[in-house]
Scaffold this motif. Structure first.
Motif, PDB file in Angstrom:
ATOM      1  N   LEU A 363      15.091   4.034  29.091  1.00 26.99           N
ATOM      2  CA  LEU A 363      14.579   3.413  27.954  1.00 26.99           C
ATOM      3  C   LEU A 363      15.293   3.914  26.678  1.00 26.99           C
ATOM      4  O   LEU A 363      15.731   3.347  25.821  1.00 26.99           O
ATOM      5  CB  LEU A 363      13.191   3.315  27.754  1.00 26.99           C
ATOM      6  N   LEU A 364      15.375   5.351  26.581  1.00 31.60           N
ATOM      7  CA  LEU A 364      15.705   5.916  25.479  1.00 31.60           C
ATOM      8  C   LEU A 364      17.226   5.714  25.201  1.00 31.60           C
ATOM      9  O   LEU A 364      17.844   5.376  23.903  1.00 31.60           O
ATOM     10  CB  LEU A 364      15.438   7.235  25.640  1.00 31.60           C
ATOM     11  N   HIS A 365      17.984   5.617  26.361  1.00 38.75           N
ATOM     12  CA  HIS A 365      19.332   5.318  26.168  1.00 38.75           C
ATOM     13  C   HIS A 365      19.721   3.850  25.871  1.00 38.75           C
ATOM     14  O   HIS A 365      20.580   3.574  25.145  1.00 38.75           O
ATOM     15  CB  HIS A 365      20.028   5.845  27.496  1.00 38.75           C
ATOM     16  N   GLU A 366      19.000   3.039  26.368  1.00 39.08           N
ATOM     17  CA  GLU A 366      19.173   1.584  26.119  1.00 39.08           C
ATOM     18  C   GLU A 366      18.675   1.505  24.556  1.00 39.08           C
ATOM     19  O   GLU A 366      19.549   0.687  24.025  1.00 39.08           O
ATOM     20  CB  GLU A 366      18.203   0.781  26.888  1.00 39.08           C
ATOM     21  N   GLY A 369      20.883   4.659  22.227  1.00 40.50           N
ATOM     22  CA  GLY A 369      22.259   5.187  22.726  1.00 40.50           C
ATOM     23  C   GLY A 369      23.408   4.903  21.824  1.00 40.50           C
ATOM     24  O   GLY A 369      24.175   5.854  21.650  1.00 40.50           O
ATOM     25  N   ASN A 370      23.175   3.734  21.160  1.00 44.21           N
ATOM     26  CA  ASN A 370      24.192   3.223  20.113  1.00 44.21           C
ATOM     27  C   ASN A 370      23.520   3.221  18.634  1.00 44.21           C
ATOM     28  O   ASN A 370      23.904   2.669  17.756  1.00 44.21           O
ATOM     29  CB  ASN A 370      24.816   2.046  20.354  1.00 44.21           C
ATOM     30  N   GLU A 376      22.509  12.469  19.804  1.00 44.49           N
ATOM     31  CA  GLU A 376      22.412  12.719  21.294  1.00 44.49           C
ATOM     32  C   GLU A 376      21.048  12.495  21.512  1.00 44.49           C
ATOM     33  O   GLU A 376      19.964  12.510  20.831  1.00 44.49           O
ATOM     34  CB  GLU A 376      22.493  14.404  21.392  1.00 44.49           C
ATOM     35  N   ILE A 377      20.940  12.176  23.000  1.00 43.28           N
ATOM     36  CA  ILE A 377      19.476  12.258  23.480  1.00 43.28           C
ATOM     37  C   ILE A 377      19.220  13.193  24.560  1.00 43.28           C
ATOM     38  O   ILE A 377      20.285  13.263  25.641  1.00 43.28           O
ATOM     39  CB  ILE A 377      19.301  10.850  24.171  1.00 43.28           C
ATOM     40  N   GLN A 378      18.480  14.069  24.691  1.00 45.10           N
ATOM     41  CA  GLN A 378      18.266  15.249  25.596  1.00 45.10           C
ATOM     42  C   GLN A 378      17.171  14.940  26.322  1.00 45.10           C
ATOM     43  O   GLN A 378      16.070  14.714  25.887  1.00 45.10           O
ATOM     44  CB  GLN A 378      18.747  16.617  24.993  1.00 45.10           C
ATOM     45  N   ALA A 384      11.865  14.645  26.151  1.00 44.26           N
ATOM     46  CA  ALA A 384      12.995  14.158  25.432  1.00 44.26           C
ATOM     47  C   ALA A 384      13.044  14.629  23.844  1.00 44.26           C
ATOM     48  O   ALA A 384      12.176  14.768  23.295  1.00 44.26           O
ATOM     49  CB  ALA A 384      13.031  12.443  25.462  1.00 44.26           C
ATOM     50  N   ALA A 385      14.409  14.543  23.491  1.00 44.76           N
ATOM     51  CA  ALA A 385      14.683  14.696  22.068  1.00 44.76           C
ATOM     52  C   ALA A 385      15.739  13.825  21.359  1.00 44.76           C
ATOM     53  O   ALA A 385      16.697  13.970  22.255  1.00 44.76           O
ATOM     54  CB  ALA A 385      15.096  16.282  21.877  1.00 44.76           C
ATOM     55  N   LEU A 386      15.637  13.278  20.319  1.00 40.07           N
ATOM     56  CA  LEU A 386      16.681  12.601  19.786  1.00 40.07           C
ATOM     57  C   LEU A 386      17.220  13.215  18.406  1.00 40.07           C
ATOM     58  O   LEU A 386      16.299  13.916  17.603  1.00 40.07           O
ATOM     59  CB  LEU A 386      16.036  11.279  19.096  1.00 40.07           C
ATOM     60  N   GLN A 387      18.519  13.559  18.636  1.00 40.47           N
ATOM     61  CA  GLN A 387      19.254  14.345  17.615  1.00 40.47           C
ATOM     62  C   GLN A 387      19.524  13.588  16.301  1.00 40.47           C
ATOM     63  O   GLN A 387      20.236  12.604  16.737  1.00 40.47           O
ATOM     64  CB  GLN A 387      20.138  14.994  18.259  1.00 40.47           C
TER      65      GLN A 387
END
Length: 460
Positions: A363-366, A369-370, A376-378, A384-387
């Motif tokens: 979900l997070l990358h969908e 991601g853009n 960055e998503i780690q 999880a962390a969103l940079q």
């Protein structure tokens, strides 16, 4: 689900009394008094309600604690039953009790086989306080009393007591209380911010080699241990490159330095493994545990020791000059036992690894991601962390990233989701019992908060 709890007093009354009597953690108290804190009155599953009746999805498990969520009747029943039977006794005076014995039996059945003993504490901070003395005592017993120095990492976090904050690398905390002797630090493995033109693998090895350089600078004969979180929690949910931990372990073994893992946040299923060091594939000599041990229902922590350390301390160490009034508290132990049984018997850790963890990161990358604000998503499992980033091509971060992240956190509260901000990173770590529908809600509300922040930053 029951109706929200009806508070007995007005919110403003609670807030006024709070301001009159409390100094809160990591906050400008004067500013908080002017604003008034949220008064949380009830929890159920992943949800919290405040005194105004507003509902929040807790995307942080409290403080990475509530693995089983709020309102678990089995945990409260375990506490009540133990209080009826033996509400308190200590582990002084040559005594013990069934609750702590049974807890330890289960704990060590879940741990890798090279661990054997635990010293219980009330918190992760205390576990790391005990760590320093225990590690130094171990080397005394082995005839190497000069091995005293502990090495930690800048931006690492190991608690708020004096020695624990000294082990950590939060400089603003050092300014408040000072440091203690015989503690040193190396850089954190934060590739996105500090990696420059190096690949993550190159950067991970370079950061790890700083440990070797520091050991040689101080003298291996003087260095007792290296302590680090498998991933940095309070410092921003920062995951090191894959090259980092194998090199760190090699260095510790080569120079006879104890490898100490702070598993206070990473332990008890958060990564989809029972302990985060298993996810990263290294073998520490000690584990500091707390938080998820009881799902936060009662305070409890501990320092887990390897068999070789325990054998030396037990067989050759004589009197171990340490003790806490509430170490191995029977009610906390009973709750921890019920908690670990639920995590094991309900297959929750496996579910995080095989189902909900991969689903969250998909979900997070969908969604992000853009996203123009996210560089960055780690993470893994249910963390999880969103940079935040100003320029993705150069990885340039915002000069005011702290303010932006704090604003995003505030937007999250307004949208009914609790996420955490650290530097320019938004952190989430929902309870391990989160359903896919609850993860959908978490990500959707986080997206709204991030979009609102992106508009402020001129990225949308």
């Amino acid at each position: 689900m029951n109706l929200p709890f009806e508070p007995q007093r007005q919110t403003q009354d609670y807030q006024a009394s709070d301001a009159a009597h409390h100094i809160h953690a990591f906050v400008d108290q004067k500013a908080l008094n002017a604003e008034g804190p949220r008064v949380m009155v009830r929890g159920e599953g992943l949800y919290l309600w405040d005194s105004e009746g507003k509902r929040y999805l807790d995307g942080m498990s409290g403080l990475w604690c509530t693995q089983l969520g709020y309102g678990r009747k089995d945990l409260t029943a375990a506490a009540a039953a133990q209080m009826d039977q033996l509400a308190y006794y200590n582990m002084f005076f040559h005594t013990t009790h069934p609750a702590v014995i049974e807890l330890s039996e289960l704990l060590f059945s879940l741990l890798p086989g090279h661990y054997s003993h635990v010293i219980y504490t009330n918190s992760g901070s205390e576990a790391n306080e005990v760590l320093i003395r225990t590690v130094r005592r171990y080397w005394q017993v082995l005839g190497k009393p000069q091995k005293k120095i502990m090495i930690g990492r800048w931006n690492g976090y190991h608690g708020s007591t004096l020695a624990a904050s000294a082990l950590g690398g939060m400089k603003f905390m050092h300014e408040m209380g000072g440091l203690i002797p015989d503690v040193a630090h190396i850089d954190e493995p934060y590739w996105y911010a500090q990696g420059g033109d190096l690949t993550p693998a190159e950067f991970g090895r370079r950061c790890a080699l700083q440990l070797e350089e520091k050991i040689l600078e101080l003298g291996a004969q003087n260095v007792a241990g290296f302590i680090a979180e498998p991933f940095q929690g309070a410092g921003g949910m920062i995951f090191p490159p894959e090259s980092y931990w194998p090199e760190i372990q090699r260095i510790c073994r080569q120079y006879d330095v104890l490898l100490c893992a702070d598993e206070v946040i990473g332990g008890f299923g958060r990564t989809g493994e029972w302990f985060a060091h298993q996810y990263f594939g290294f073998e520490p000599d000690t584990l500091s545990i707390a938080k998820g041990l009881t799902s936060g229902y009662l305070p409890m922590g501990g320092l887990v020791l390897s068999k070789r350390m325990a054998e030396a301390l037990v067989e050759r160490g004589g009197v171990f000059a340490h003790g806490l009034t509430y170490s191995g508290h029977p009610v906390a132990a009973a709750v921890a036992l019920a908690n670990l049984k639920a995590l094991r018997d309900e297959g929750i850790v496996r579910q995080v690894k095989d189902d909900t963890g991969p689903y969250l990161h998909k979900l997070l990358h969908e969604v992000f991601g853009n996203h123009p604000l996210i560089g960055e998503i780690q993470g893994t499992g249910l963390l999880a962390a969103l940079q935040f980033v100003e320029d993705k091509a150069t990885r340039k971060r915002f000069a005011n990233e702290n303010d932006l992240a704090w604003q995003c956190r505030t937007f999250g509260f307004e949208e009914g989701v609790i996420i955490r901000s650290t530097l320019g990173r938004m952190i989430m770590a929902p309870a391990l019992v989160a359903s896919r529908a609850e993860l959908d809600e978490l990500v959707d509300k986080t997206r709204i908060a991030v979009d609102r922040t992106a508009r402020i930053a001129g990225k949308l």
